[in-house]
Motif scaffolding. Structure first.
Motif, PDB file in Angstrom:
ATOM      1  N   ASP A  41     -16.411 -50.841 -59.187  1.00  0.00           N
ATOM      2  CA  ASP A  41     -15.342 -51.388 -58.365  1.00  0.00           C
ATOM      3  C   ASP A  41     -15.723 -50.942 -56.947  1.00  0.00           C
ATOM      4  OD1 ASP A  41     -13.780 -52.502 -60.457  1.00  0.00           O
ATOM      5  OD2 ASP A  41     -12.399 -50.730 -60.177  1.00  0.00           O
ATOM      6  N   ILE A  42     -15.362 -51.921 -56.083  1.00  0.00           N
ATOM      7  CA  ILE A  42     -15.397 -51.678 -54.581  1.00  0.00           C
ATOM      8  C   ILE A  42     -14.309 -50.960 -54.111  1.00  0.00           C
ATOM      9  CG2 ILE A  42     -15.966 -52.565 -52.366  1.00  0.00           C
ATOM     10  CD1 ILE A  42     -17.638 -54.694 -53.766  1.00  0.00           C
ATOM     11  N   VAL A  43     -14.054 -49.929 -53.624  1.00  0.00           N
ATOM     12  CA  VAL A  43     -13.039 -49.115 -52.967  1.00  0.00           C
ATOM     13  C   VAL A  43     -13.067 -48.647 -51.714  1.00  0.00           C
ATOM     14  CG1 VAL A  43     -12.439 -48.331 -55.488  1.00  0.00           C
ATOM     15  CG2 VAL A  43     -14.009 -47.023 -54.086  1.00  0.00           C
ATOM     16  N   ASN A  44     -11.918 -48.404 -50.985  1.00  0.00           N
ATOM     17  CA  ASN A  44     -12.044 -47.950 -49.570  1.00  0.00           C
ATOM     18  C   ASN A  44     -11.371 -46.643 -49.703  1.00  0.00           C
ATOM     19  OD1 ASN A  44     -12.722 -49.986 -47.935  1.00  0.00           O
ATOM     20  ND2 ASN A  44     -10.759 -51.087 -48.497  1.00  0.00           N
ATOM     21  N   VAL A  45     -12.295 -45.543 -49.193  1.00  0.00           N
ATOM     22  CA  VAL A  45     -12.118 -44.361 -49.396  1.00  0.00           C
ATOM     23  C   VAL A  45     -11.978 -43.444 -47.887  1.00  0.00           C
ATOM     24  CG1 VAL A  45     -12.446 -43.594 -51.733  1.00  0.00           C
ATOM     25  CG2 VAL A  45     -14.069 -43.261 -50.009  1.00  0.00           C
ATOM     26  N   LYS A  46     -11.453 -42.537 -47.743  1.00  0.00           N
ATOM     27  CA  LYS A  46     -11.751 -41.730 -46.387  1.00  0.00           C
ATOM     28  C   LYS A  46     -13.127 -41.285 -46.333  1.00  0.00           C
ATOM     29  CE  LYS A  46      -6.845 -40.370 -45.802  1.00  0.00           C
ATOM     30  NZ  LYS A  46      -5.921 -39.181 -45.343  1.00  0.00           N
ATOM     31  N   SER A  47     -13.472 -41.186 -44.942  1.00  0.00           N
ATOM     32  CA  SER A  47     -14.985 -40.978 -44.674  1.00  0.00           C
ATOM     33  C   SER A  47     -15.444 -39.655 -45.152  1.00  0.00           C
ATOM     34  CB  SER A  47     -15.248 -40.877 -43.284  1.00  0.00           C
ATOM     35  OG  SER A  47     -14.895 -42.214 -42.721  1.00  0.00           O
ATOM     36  N   GLY A  48     -14.603 -38.766 -45.103  1.00  0.00           N
ATOM     37  CA  GLY A  48     -14.992 -37.437 -45.621  1.00  0.00           C
ATOM     38  C   GLY A  48     -15.194 -37.299 -47.138  1.00  0.00           C
ATOM     39  N   TYR A  49     -14.164 -37.759 -47.777  1.00  0.00           N
ATOM     40  CA  TYR A  49     -14.297 -37.813 -49.310  1.00  0.00           C
ATOM     41  C   TYR A  49     -15.674 -38.537 -49.830  1.00  0.00           C
ATOM     42  CZ  TYR A  49     -12.715 -38.915 -53.996  1.00  0.00           C
ATOM     43  OH  TYR A  49     -12.394 -38.763 -55.485  1.00  0.00           O
ATOM     44  N   GLY A  50     -16.047 -39.539 -49.084  1.00  0.00           N
ATOM     45  CA  GLY A  50     -17.063 -40.401 -49.680  1.00  0.00           C
ATOM     46  C   GLY A  50     -18.354 -39.682 -49.339  1.00  0.00           C
ATOM     47  N   ARG A  51     -18.322 -39.244 -47.829  1.00  0.00           N
ATOM     48  CA  ARG A  51     -19.814 -38.496 -47.603  1.00  0.00           C
ATOM     49  C   ARG A  51     -20.076 -37.285 -48.225  1.00  0.00           C
ATOM     50  NH1 ARG A  51     -19.245 -41.083 -41.852  1.00  0.00           N
ATOM     51  NH2 ARG A  51     -20.494 -42.923 -42.237  1.00  0.00           N
ATOM     52  N   ASN A  52     -18.835 -36.409 -48.259  1.00  0.00           N
ATOM     53  CA  ASN A  52     -18.990 -35.043 -48.774  1.00  0.00           C
ATOM     54  C   ASN A  52     -18.905 -34.890 -50.281  1.00  0.00           C
ATOM     55  OD1 ASN A  52     -19.099 -34.154 -46.085  1.00  0.00           O
ATOM     56  ND2 ASN A  52     -17.027 -34.022 -45.860  1.00  0.00           N
ATOM     57  N   TYR A  53     -18.226 -35.894 -50.972  1.00  0.00           N
ATOM     58  CA  TYR A  53     -17.920 -35.656 -52.611  1.00  0.00           C
ATOM     59  C   TYR A  53     -18.817 -36.905 -53.262  1.00  0.00           C
ATOM     60  CZ  TYR A  53     -16.029 -35.167 -57.089  1.00  0.00           C
ATOM     61  OH  TYR A  53     -15.996 -34.987 -58.287  1.00  0.00           O
ATOM     62  N   LEU A  54     -18.279 -38.093 -53.065  1.00  0.00           N
ATOM     63  CA  LEU A  54     -18.750 -39.112 -53.935  1.00  0.00           C
ATOM     64  C   LEU A  54     -20.108 -39.420 -53.746  1.00  0.00           C
ATOM     65  CD1 LEU A  54     -15.593 -41.579 -53.399  1.00  0.00           C
ATOM     66  CD2 LEU A  54     -16.099 -39.851 -55.349  1.00  0.00           C
ATOM     67  N   ILE A  55     -20.830 -39.395 -52.634  1.00  0.00           N
ATOM     68  CA  ILE A  55     -22.215 -40.080 -52.475  1.00  0.00           C
ATOM     69  C   ILE A  55     -23.013 -38.786 -52.992  1.00  0.00           C
ATOM     70  CG2 ILE A  55     -23.918 -40.633 -50.866  1.00  0.00           C
ATOM     71  CD1 ILE A  55     -21.513 -42.352 -49.410  1.00  0.00           C
ATOM     72  N   PRO A  56     -22.749 -37.646 -52.658  1.00  0.00           N
ATOM     73  CA  PRO A  56     -23.653 -36.442 -52.884  1.00  0.00           C
ATOM     74  C   PRO A  56     -23.736 -36.060 -54.679  1.00  0.00           C
ATOM     75  CG  PRO A  56     -22.353 -35.646 -50.710  1.00  0.00           C
ATOM     76  CD  PRO A  56     -22.012 -37.174 -51.478  1.00  0.00           C
ATOM     77  N   GLN A  57     -22.555 -36.632 -55.217  1.00  0.00           N
ATOM     78  CA  GLN A  57     -22.428 -36.048 -56.476  1.00  0.00           C
ATOM     79  C   GLN A  57     -22.629 -37.323 -57.449  1.00  0.00           C
ATOM     80  OE1 GLN A  57     -21.018 -33.643 -58.156  1.00  0.00           O
ATOM     81  NE2 GLN A  57     -20.991 -32.362 -56.042  1.00  0.00           N
ATOM     82  N   GLY A  58     -23.375 -38.359 -56.626  1.00  0.00           N
ATOM     83  CA  GLY A  58     -24.150 -39.685 -57.270  1.00  0.00           C
ATOM     84  C   GLY A  58     -22.712 -40.451 -58.074  1.00  0.00           C
ATOM     85  N   LYS A  59     -21.674 -40.380 -57.546  1.00  0.00           N
ATOM     86  CA  LYS A  59     -20.651 -41.145 -58.167  1.00  0.00           C
ATOM     87  C   LYS A  59     -20.440 -42.532 -57.353  1.00  0.00           C
ATOM     88  CE  LYS A  59     -18.283 -37.043 -59.612  1.00  0.00           C
ATOM     89  NZ  LYS A  59     -17.412 -36.699 -60.748  1.00  0.00           N
ATOM     90  N   ALA A  60     -20.916 -42.708 -56.403  1.00  0.00           N
ATOM     91  CA  ALA A  60     -20.810 -44.029 -55.387  1.00  0.00           C
ATOM     92  C   ALA A  60     -21.846 -44.132 -54.550  1.00  0.00           C
ATOM     93  CB  ALA A  60     -19.305 -43.773 -54.669  1.00  0.00           C
ATOM     94  N   VAL A  61     -22.083 -45.525 -54.074  1.00  0.00           N
ATOM     95  CA  VAL A  61     -22.867 -45.826 -52.934  1.00  0.00           C
ATOM     96  C   VAL A  61     -22.279 -46.507 -51.891  1.00  0.00           C
ATOM     97  CG1 VAL A  61     -24.948 -45.398 -54.596  1.00  0.00           C
ATOM     98  CG2 VAL A  61     -23.655 -47.773 -54.240  1.00  0.00           C
ATOM     99  N   ILE A  62     -22.978 -46.374 -50.666  1.00  0.00           N
ATOM    100  CA  ILE A  62     -22.375 -47.224 -49.687  1.00  0.00           C
ATOM    101  C   ILE A  62     -22.372 -48.670 -49.764  1.00  0.00           C
ATOM    102  CG2 ILE A  62     -22.387 -47.875 -47.148  1.00  0.00           C
ATOM    103  CD1 ILE A  62     -23.380 -44.973 -46.764  1.00  0.00           C
ATOM    104  N   ALA A  63     -21.120 -49.565 -49.770  1.00  0.00           N
ATOM    105  CA  ALA A  63     -21.123 -50.892 -49.951  1.00  0.00           C
ATOM    106  C   ALA A  63     -21.604 -51.669 -49.041  1.00  0.00           C
ATOM    107  CB  ALA A  63     -19.682 -51.069 -50.284  1.00  0.00           C
ATOM    108  N   SER A  64     -22.925 -51.743 -48.820  1.00  0.00           N
ATOM    109  CA  SER A  64     -23.584 -52.521 -47.754  1.00  0.00           C
ATOM    110  C   SER A  64     -23.650 -53.931 -48.328  1.00  0.00           C
ATOM    111  CB  SER A  64     -24.996 -52.104 -47.489  1.00  0.00           C
ATOM    112  OG  SER A  64     -25.994 -51.851 -48.469  1.00  0.00           O
ATOM    113  N   ALA A  65     -24.142 -54.803 -47.539  1.00  0.00           N
ATOM    114  CA  ALA A  65     -24.118 -56.290 -47.906  1.00  0.00           C
ATOM    115  C   ALA A  65     -25.125 -56.446 -49.145  1.00  0.00           C
ATOM    116  CB  ALA A  65     -24.615 -57.119 -46.746  1.00  0.00           C
ATOM    117  N   SER A  66     -26.323 -55.828 -48.909  1.00  0.00           N
ATOM    118  CA  SER A  66     -27.383 -55.810 -50.032  1.00  0.00           C
ATOM    119  C   SER A  66     -26.966 -54.954 -51.423  1.00  0.00           C
ATOM    120  CB  SER A  66     -28.619 -55.222 -49.544  1.00  0.00           C
ATOM    121  OG  SER A  66     -28.440 -53.968 -49.057  1.00  0.00           O
ATOM    122  N   ALA A  67     -26.429 -54.110 -51.187  1.00  0.00           N
ATOM    123  CA  ALA A  67     -25.859 -53.404 -52.472  1.00  0.00           C
ATOM    124  C   ALA A  67     -24.808 -54.407 -52.947  1.00  0.00           C
ATOM    125  CB  ALA A  67     -25.300 -51.989 -52.180  1.00  0.00           C
ATOM    126  N   LYS A  68     -23.928 -55.109 -52.358  1.00  0.00           N
ATOM    127  CA  LYS A  68     -23.016 -56.074 -52.995  1.00  0.00           C
ATOM    128  C   LYS A  68     -23.485 -57.046 -53.673  1.00  0.00           C
ATOM    129  CE  LYS A  68     -18.938 -55.063 -49.753  1.00  0.00           C
ATOM    130  NZ  LYS A  68     -18.303 -55.748 -48.639  1.00  0.00           N
TER     131      LYS A  68
END
Length: 194
Positions: free
Chosen positions: A17-44
């Protein structure tokens, strides 16, 4: 911040799923834990191609989730809890208690896929089991006082108790004689040694 989820996160979204979250939640938790990646054009674009290739696999997962959900159709839970005189629970009944009650009925469900507002009073509630992003089933949960539940249970065994007691009494008589005979020789041996 727009992210693509790499795994299911109850309350936020499901895998891919593509979701919108607050920057801190994304950068400090989701991305470092490997639970999400930034939804860039190439990633989509990569996500769209992967979903297209895995369409049959996703359909099979959905069918499996629907089969699991059929097991819970018509299931209603009654959970006994300690209650004060005002009907307030000592503690609360939540997803873990629902999972434990389902396990008692022979239905193994991970508590992490169950969501329920914590029950803090006696009454009727609803637990939602999330098997798949398109397959969710609602299970009615009734919280009852613990002391009222045993009273109802005790009435039934009280009626059956005389029938159950008659059979063991006949069986217990020979069993009691055997240990008494074994005890007597043990006493005789003790004086012989002394």
């Amino acid at each position: 911040m727009e992210l693509i989820l790499k795994e299911d996160i109850i309350g936020l979204g499901y895998k891919n799923d593509i979701v919108n979250v607050k920057s801190g939640y994304g950068r400090n938790y989701l991305i470092p834990q490997g639970k999400a990646v930034i939804a860039s054009a190439s990633a989509k674009k990569v996500l769209a191609e992967n979903l297209r290739q895995q369409a049959h696999k996703l359909a099979a997962q959905k069918a499996a989730a629907e089969d699991k959900a059929k097991v819970l159709e018509g299931v209603a839970l009654e959970i006994a809890a300690k209650v004060s005189a005002t009907g307030q629970l000592y503690g609360s009944v939540g997803a873990a208690a629902v999972a434990a009650e389902l396990a008692k009925q022979g239905i193994e469900i991970d508590r992490k896929i169950i969501t329920m507002r914590d029950a803090k009073q006696v009454g009727d509630y609803e637990a939602v089991v999330h098997f798949h992003k398109e397959v969710e089933i609602k299970v009615p949960v009734k919280v009852v006082p613990e002391n009222a539940a045993p009273a109802a249970v005790e009435e039934t065994p009280a009626e059956e108790a005389p029938v159950v007691e008659e059979a063991p009494v006949a069986e217990e008589a020979p069993v009691e004689e055997a240990p008494a005979e074994e005890a007597a020789p043990a006493e005789e041996e003790a004086p012989a040694e002394a």
